[in-house]
Write a protein that holds these residues in place. Structure first.
Motif, PDB file in Angstrom:
ATOM      1  N   SER A  19       3.143   4.968  -6.581  1.00 45.73           N
ATOM      2  CA  SER A  19       2.201   4.269  -5.708  1.00 45.73           C
ATOM      3  C   SER A  19       2.048   2.821  -6.171  1.00 45.73           C
ATOM      4  CB  SER A  19       0.845   4.976  -5.693  1.00 45.73           C
ATOM      5  OG  SER A  19       0.379   5.230  -6.990  1.00 45.73           O
ATOM      6  N   ASP A  20       1.595   1.995  -5.266  1.00 47.51           N
ATOM      7  CA  ASP A  20       1.309   0.606  -5.622  1.00 47.51           C
ATOM      8  C   ASP A  20       0.371   0.029  -4.583  1.00 47.51           C
ATOM      9  OD1 ASP A  20       1.338  -1.735  -7.027  1.00 47.51           O
ATOM     10  OD2 ASP A  20       3.303  -2.416  -6.343  1.00 47.51           O
ATOM     11  N   ASN A  21      -0.622  -0.662  -5.071  1.00 48.61           N
ATOM     12  CA  ASN A  21      -1.529  -1.344  -4.148  1.00 48.61           C
ATOM     13  C   ASN A  21      -1.779  -2.750  -4.678  1.00 48.61           C
ATOM     14  OD1 ASN A  21      -3.210  -1.676  -1.936  1.00 48.61           O
ATOM     15  ND2 ASN A  21      -4.943  -0.666  -2.869  1.00 48.61           N
ATOM     16  N   THR A  22      -0.685  -3.375  -5.075  1.00 44.67           N
ATOM     17  CA  THR A  22      -0.760  -4.696  -5.692  1.00 44.67           C
ATOM     18  C   THR A  22      -0.435  -5.773  -4.667  1.00 44.67           C
ATOM     19  OG1 THR A  22       0.054  -3.680  -7.732  1.00 44.67           O
ATOM     20  CG2 THR A  22       0.069  -6.078  -7.637  1.00 44.67           C
ATOM     21  N   TRP A  29      -7.449  -1.797  -8.140  1.00 46.86           N
ATOM     22  CA  TRP A  29      -7.640  -0.464  -8.706  1.00 46.86           C
ATOM     23  C   TRP A  29      -7.161  -0.367 -10.145  1.00 46.86           C
ATOM     24  CZ3 TRP A  29     -11.169   1.688  -6.176  1.00 46.86           C
ATOM     25  CH2 TRP A  29     -11.219   1.668  -4.784  1.00 46.86           C
ATOM     26  N   ALA A  30      -6.413  -1.402 -10.592  1.00 48.12           N
ATOM     27  CA  ALA A  30      -5.901  -1.312 -11.972  1.00 48.12           C
ATOM     28  C   ALA A  30      -7.013  -1.460 -13.013  1.00 48.12           C
ATOM     29  CB  ALA A  30      -4.786  -2.316 -12.192  1.00 48.12           C
ATOM     30  N   ASN A  38      -4.553  -6.476  -8.276  1.00 48.24           N
ATOM     31  CA  ASN A  38      -4.644  -5.045  -7.977  1.00 48.24           C
ATOM     32  C   ASN A  38      -6.042  -4.578  -8.343  1.00 48.24           C
ATOM     33  OD1 ASN A  38      -4.650  -2.196  -8.185  1.00 48.24           O
ATOM     34  ND2 ASN A  38      -2.436  -2.159  -8.465  1.00 48.24           N
ATOM     35  N   TYR A  52       0.874  -1.181   0.000  1.00 45.30           N
ATOM     36  CA  TYR A  52       0.000   0.000   0.000  1.00 45.30           C
ATOM     37  C   TYR A  52       0.905   1.223   0.000  1.00 45.30           C
ATOM     38  CZ  TYR A  52      -4.635   2.054   0.360  1.00 45.30           C
ATOM     39  OH  TYR A  52      -5.820   2.708   0.080  1.00 45.30           O
ATOM     40  N   HIS A  53       1.404   1.527  -1.190  1.00 42.02           N
ATOM     41  CA  HIS A  53       2.304   2.667  -1.351  1.00 42.02           C
ATOM     42  C   HIS A  53       1.477   3.802  -1.952  1.00 42.02           C
ATOM     43  CE1 HIS A  53       5.724  -0.527  -2.052  1.00 42.02           C
ATOM     44  NE2 HIS A  53       5.089  -0.689  -0.908  1.00 42.02           N
TER      45      HIS A  53
END
Lengths: 441, 289
Positions: free
Chosen positions: A319-322, A337-338, A335, A216-217
């Motif tokens: 950012s990254d939320n993977t 949100w992708a 992910n 959760y970046h």
């Protein structure tokens, strides 16, 4: 899903009026009368920020018989702007949606005790969307009053709170009242399909899950400059994300979504211990409170396997939320949100991807909640939610102290982040934790 | 405030009658009025974004006379950024990196986006990747901010301007701004067939004859539609070839912000539209007087 539910409600009404000719009505419904035998479900919301306002709208959309009857917030301005937002979202004061709004002044409660007013106002369902610090206390009161509950994540900010939540979850189970936790990804069709496939094992999945890394970046959250009329308490509550005692720090308040998915990937097993590196590299100013801005957690399980979570809130960074899940025969890249819901062969080639329809998960969770209440089989995922919350708390404890924290140490921790008293008065900003110096409690 | 921001301006002679030195942000109206006739040839120039130093390259877009039977007047010459707007530039605006940290906190609801609720770049990539998931209002906000910093007039393209630029001098009946049709699309565009479901670094496909990258594909771009309302153009990494046509357009869809869990929903960010970004144009200097 929502069509089925709406049809069901219509059927239920028709059955009551016309003698149920050919209509199947679960007997549990007949056994449960709401609000004096009508099909109304009276809803109260505690915590009227953007999320509470959104949750209220979703609750009303989930069930045509749901009526918002009471609201509570520490601050009057938040309550009134929330009511205005809900009204607008439902199509204005004159529209059909207005029939689902019945919140007279006498059922608008302001102050720290607002939750008591809401819970005692004749509601069937309460939405707990106030600051995470308050969640355990609000939940306890709601469950003891036998209310159905939607509780936003996280379920608390410290182990004292988590233990209270576990007790409340057990009581809700005994009382057969609902407790749905806002780990919304558990109600997202793409996530569900992907994790089901991962855990089904076999050739269609990725083999046995070996490890996972969730991320959760992101950037920093809102800061509200101090106003002259604000007390310390008000200043900290209005900047609640940035004060550990109110939010639990961002690993507990925000990244807990990804920690919950880490738990999901690891089959909701209990980690034996946690090491977590963290710090505060790019924050200053009073609105920044005392939270860290990055954490890197390593969870170790009893069999020696490990799982990883990293989170960062620093502006101007990628950012990254993977979620990356690695199995004995492939991997998954997930992910929402992708959006990406993909399983891969060991050589990285795509093996499977989810291409079904995904609807709004924030709506889905309320649809499921109300459907389960109507069916007389109320959802209760409180214990799972409490355990995911504790996994996040455990990582914060490990980061703040620099120590390795076992599950037992976390679960039995005496750390109590609640303030000396709940009043809008002086409250010094808590110190920023220093690993190696801050003591484990 | 902007005195320490270096500008690299390669402006035409007509513009250099004033000073090519950095222009204070607040004195746009005091800049010497330049006189450029609509058919004057504009020259390429570069703007260095405050703080990040990122160079935005602008290509001149020649005028276009009214089309036969077209009630609207023709298109005046303007400059268009050769790339979609990358995070390197957008971050400075959205996170107020050009202001002291103590000034960054305030909710400046009129001019600056709220803090994004979601990881804004979605993990696709940041440096040299197009800023995405943002609303028309955010895109316009950036243009106003950059204008304030530079004294030049930046804005979003109109739909006519955008299509004219996308065709790069080919007739208005053409689908794409290059020869060879859809068969050549993979050379010029990231789209459904080659993008692997995500945007790519800007300017990594071939530019058009006018030097513009990614007009077709990569991320769809906000423009001001013919009806005056926001619309996106160009298609994205998610789209099939037909949506990359210069004439393709999509007005905003409710689905683009379905999952914003807050009420009211963000006016700055789109929870479910990671395929939407924008590019900046600069008006002909006459209107900067």
């Amino acid at each position: 899903m929502s069509i089925g539910r709406r049809e069901f409600v219509k059927s239920a009404v028709a059955a009551g009026a016309a003698g149920a000719a050919g209509l199947v009505v679960p007997s549990a419904l007949a056994a449960r009368a709401y609000a004096g035998g009508s099909d109304r479900l009276r809803v109260g919301v505690i915590g009227c920020g953007g999320r509470g306002t959104g949750a209220a709208v979703q609750a009303l959309r989930a069930d045509p018989g749901a009526v918002l009857v009471s609201m509570g917030d520490v601050f009057a301005d938040r309550l009134s702007s929330s009511f205005a937002g809900i009204t607008e979202e439902l199509g204005g004061g004159g529209g059909d949606g207005a029939k689902q709004l019945d919140v007279p002044e006498s059922r608008r409660f302001v102050g720290f005790d607002c939750y008591k007013g809401v819970i005692d106002s004749g509601v069937d369902v309460v939405l707990l969307t106030s600051y995470p610090q308050f969640r355990p206390v609000h939940l306890k009161a709601a469950v003891e009053a036998k209310k159905h509950v939607f509780a936003e994540k996280p379920l608390g900010v410290d182990a004292v709170g988590v233990r209270s939540v576990l007790a409340s979850a057990a009581l809700a189970k005994a009382n057969t009242t609902a407790l749905l936790v806002g780990f919304c990804w558990r109600y997202n069709q793409g996530m569900k399909a992907t994790f089901e496939r991962i855990h089904a094992g076999g050739a269609g999945g990725i083999g046995r899950v070996v490890t996972a890394h969730t991320t959760y970046h992101t950037s920093t959250l809102t800061k509200r400059p101090r106003q002259p009329e604000w007390s310390d308490m008000e200043f900290q509550l209005r900047n609640w994300w940035h004060f550990t005692w109110v939010s639990g720090d961002h690993i507990v308040e925000q990244a807990v979504h990804s920690i919950d998915r880490l738990a999901w990937a690891m089959n909701d097993r209990t980690p034996a211990r946690c090491v977590c590196l963290g710090g505060r590299a790019a924050r200053s100013g009073p609105e920044s409170g005392n939270v860290y801005d990055h954490f890197a957690a390593v969870y170790e399980y009893a069999d020696g396997s490990r799982a990883f979570h990293t989170t960062r809130q620093i502006d101007g960074t990628p950012s990254d939320n993977t979620d990356y899940v690695y199995g004995s025969d492939g991997s998954a890249t997930i992910n929402g949100w992708a959006p990406t819901y993909q399983l891969r062969d060991p050589d990285g080639k795509e093996r499977w991807k989810f291409d079904g329809q995904v609807t709004d998960m924030y709506q889905n969770e309320h649809d499921e909640l109300f459907k389960s209440i109507r069916a007389g089989t109320p959802i209760n995922d409180g214990e799972r939610g409490a355990r995911s919350t504790l996994m996040a708390v455990m990582a914060r404890m490990a980061a703040y102290t620099g120590q390795t924290v076992t599950w037992e140490q976390a679960m039995n921790s005496q750390e109590d982040l609640s303030p000396p008293s709940y009043e809008l008065g002086p409250l010094p900003t808590p110190e920023i934790a220093v690993p190696g110096k801050t003591k484990l409690r | 405030m902007s005195m320490f921001f270096a500008f690299t301006l390669f402006l035409p002679l007509a513009l250099s009658q004033g000073s090519a030195a950095p222009q204070p942000a607040t004195t746009a109206s005091a800049a010497p009025p330049a006189t450029v006739s609509p058919d004057a040839k504009l020259e390429p120039f570069t703007v260095s974004v405050p703080v990040s130093g990122y160079k935005l390259n602008f290509a001149p877009i020649p005028p276009r006379p009214p089309l036969p039977g077209d009630a609207a007047k023709g298109i005046e010459p303007f400059w268009m950024c050769t790339t979609e707007l990358p995070w390197d530039a957008f971050d400075v605006y959205v996170f107020k990196l050009d202001e002291p940290e103590e000034n960054r906190g305030g909710v400046d609801a009129k001019t600056h986006p709220s803090k994004p609720y979601l990881p804004p770049d979605r993990g696709f990539g940041h440096a040299n990747f197009a800023a995405i998931s943002l609303t028309f209002k955010s895109a316009e906000g950036f243009c106003a901010w950059l204008s304030g910093k530079t004294g030049m007039t930046f804005r979003l393209a109109t739909e006519d301007e955008w299509e004219h630029a996308a065709r790069a001098g080919r007739p208005p009946t053409e689908t794409y701004g290059f020869e060879g049709g859809a068969a050549m699309l993979g050379d010029f565009a990231w789209f459904k067939e080659n993008a692997n479901g995500q945007p790519h670094e800007i300017a990594t496909r071939k530019p058009s004859a006018w030097g513009l990258y990614d007009m077709h594909g990569n991320v769809a771009e906000w423009v001001k539609g013919r009806d005056g309302k926001p619309v996106v153009k160009g298609g994205s990494y998610n789209d099939p070839a037909e949506n990359l046509a210069a004439s393709w357009r999509s007005p905003p869809q409710p689905a683009w912000n379905m999952s914003d869990p807050q009420v009211p929903k963000s006016r700055w960010w789109l929870s479910d539209a990671p395929f939407i970004g924008f590019r900046v144009v600069r008006e002909n200097t006459r209107s900067e007087r």
